[in-house]
Structures are given as C-alpha cells and as structure tokens.
Design a protein around this motif. Structure first.
Motif: not given
Lengths: 144, 182
Positions: B66, B69-70, B82, B85-86, B89, B114-115, B117-119, B121-123
C-alpha cells in the motif's frame, strides 16, 4: 491537462485528503465534501464527470444521497461508492440506489484512482463533458 | 514451509500464513502446481533475508505494498506529509474512540471504528485496520465484554506500532533516495 471534475464525498479527513491529492496528481479537478449537505450544494453548482461516494456519512446515508442525486438531477455521471466491506448486500444496495460501481477502501488509493479513471477517461465521460461544454460555448458565441 | 491441507476454505488458508507457513496447498496435491509453488518460494527465499520475509506476512503491522503505491503517485515530501497527517488524525480517532467507550457512547465507537478501518488500510496500517474491524463488529453486539474492552485498550499500542512501522518505512525510503542520488 484537465480531465474533468470529480465530486469526492468522504467524511474521514485523512482518506479525503489522500484521494483528493491523488486525483489532482492524475489531472482531475476535485470538489471534496465532508458530508451530505456540502455534497448536495456542490452537485447543484457543478457538473462533475464522476462522483466518489462514501456510504457512511455523518448526516446522511451515502446510499440515500445517491438516490437523491439520481432523482433530483438529470445528470448521468457515474457514481462510484467507497465502501469498507464488499459484502454482497451492500453492493446490491449501492447498485439499486443508482450507483454504477464500488471500490473497497482497503484496496488502496491506486485502486480507487484507477476506478475513477476507468469510469471517466477510458469510457469517455470526461470527453462527453468536454463536448457538452464546447457545444455550450458555440451556442453562446452564436447568440452574441 | 508449505502447509498441505484438506481445508480449502479461505479463512483456514489465512490462518496457516498467520501461524508461520509461507504458502499452503490443498490435497490432493497436483504435482505441476507443487513444482511451481516450490520454485516460487525458492526464488523468494533467495531474494529476501528471512527476517524481512516474516515482516511481509499477513499479520504484519504495515502493508508495504500500500505504501509503495504512494511513491508511484506522489513525490517523497508529499508521501511523508500524507502519512504524518494520517498518523496525527488516527491518533485523535483512537483517543476519541476510547473516550467514547469510557462514556458508553457506542454509536460514536462504531462510527470512529468504521472510519478507522478505511483510513488505516488506505495508509498501509493493516493491523490497526484489522483491530478497528474487530471493534466495529463487537460494537453492535459485544460492547460489554472484557474482550471488547481489551480490544479498545489495545488500539493505543497498535497505533504506536503503526507510527513506528510507517516512520521506519519512511526512513528506508529516505535511505534509498540518498544512496541512489549520490
């Protein structure tokens, strides 16, 4: 190179920023909304080439918002849902609400961007928006 | 190490990798497939030192794929920006989630989990995301249990691990950029 405008609706600040920046790098113009109310305002004021829509929003269900977009506007832009899971009942709800596609957030930012590109650049939606704009421009010129 | 198993279920397969196997195959064994797997594994073993292979497994703190990819999308300062910041947050999300749990505000716990989980995994913070997922599942049914309380408490430790993992990765990238650039 401007590829068109994407309406991004996502309440989580870090995901929103990440996706917004990645879309900008790829040449899209991004209007980002952190809730349904803001998304509605942007939708009224613009003509996005595609919508990326989170399901869990603080003020409204993303699926309901999608139904509203389809019911209240004549716009036919692709709507791609951002989901945390890909369980079949959620996917079916997204598609029934007038959504075109979904992408699971855990698939990563590249997968999200690729999905937007395949719904806009590859399928010619951004061209469609461009042609529409040009037609409008010609009409305006003719009216002068 | 390849697990030979009669259990071909998806969940079972992930368990083998978690327990230290490099791969798995269901019985009956197809010989050409076995040959391909062995070749693939011996190539991987030659390419990577053992400690690194362990860190790349399913239960790893961060998902390097992941993060890599950045680098395809952004330049190095933006990647750092980025990710930092993650980390800021998500630290706030963890604190708020734990406060919500202390106040028995389970809707808030559910929303924040819930938020997260997405944040996460995305980072690339895969294990933090997995823990958030188990909290999301428990928040609807199991929020009074000791296990749920332990999961909520473990968020702090798992977030610390994500911070360390992501900063290590950033340091590796900086190291590569310096040795490549000079």
């Amino acid at each position: 190179m401007a590829l068109g405008t994407i309406l991004l609706v996502e309440d989580d600040a870090s995901v929103r920023t990440l996706v917004e920046r990645a879309l900008s790098v790829k040449g899209f113009t991004v209007f980002a909304a952190e809730n349904g109310e803001r998304a509605r305002q942007i939708m009224q004021a613009s003509d996005p080439a595609a919508v990326l829509l989170d399901i869990n929003l603080p003020d409204v269900d993303g699926i309901e918002l999608c139904e509203q977009f389809r019911a209240e506007t004549k716009k036919e832009m692709p709507i791609v849902f951002l989901t945390s899971s890909d369980t079949s009942d959620i996917v079916i709800k997204c598609l029934e609400a007038g959504g075109d596609d979904f992408v699971v957030k855990s698939a990563g930012v590249k997968a999200i961007i690729n999905r937007v590109e395949s719904w806009t650049v590859k399928r010619g939606y951004s061209d469609l928006a461009k042609t529409r704009a040009q037609k409008l421009e010609r009409l305006r010129a003719a009216l002068k | 190490m390849i697990a030979l198993t009669a259990h071909a279920m998806k969940g079972e397969q992930d368990r083998f990798v978690e327990r230290g196997f490099d791969d798995y195959m269901s019985k009956p064994v197809d010989l050409p497939t076995l040959r391909d797997r062995l070749q693939r594994l011996s190539r991987q073993t030659a390419a990577k030192p053992p400690a690194k292979r362990r860190a790349d497994r399913g239960g790893a703190v961060i998902n390097k794929a992941r993060l890599e990819e950045f680098l395809e999308l952004f330049d190095a300062p933006d990647v750092r920006d980025i990710l930092e910041r993650f980390l800021t947050d998500s630290r706030a999300s963890v604190t708020n989630l734990q406060a919500g749990f202390a106040q028995k505000n389970y809707n808030e716990v559910l929303r924040l989990a819930h938020d997260l989980i997405g944040a996460a995994s995305n980072h690339g913070a895969s294990r933090l995301s997995d823990l958030a997922k188990s909290i999301e599942v428990g928040a609807g049914s199991d929020e009074g249990s000791e296990e749920f309380a332990l999961s909520v408490a473990a968020l702090s430790r798992e977030h610390d691990a994500a911070v360390a993992g992501i900063r290590n990765w950033l340091a590796e990238i900086d190291g590569k950029a310096q040795s490549g650039g000079s």
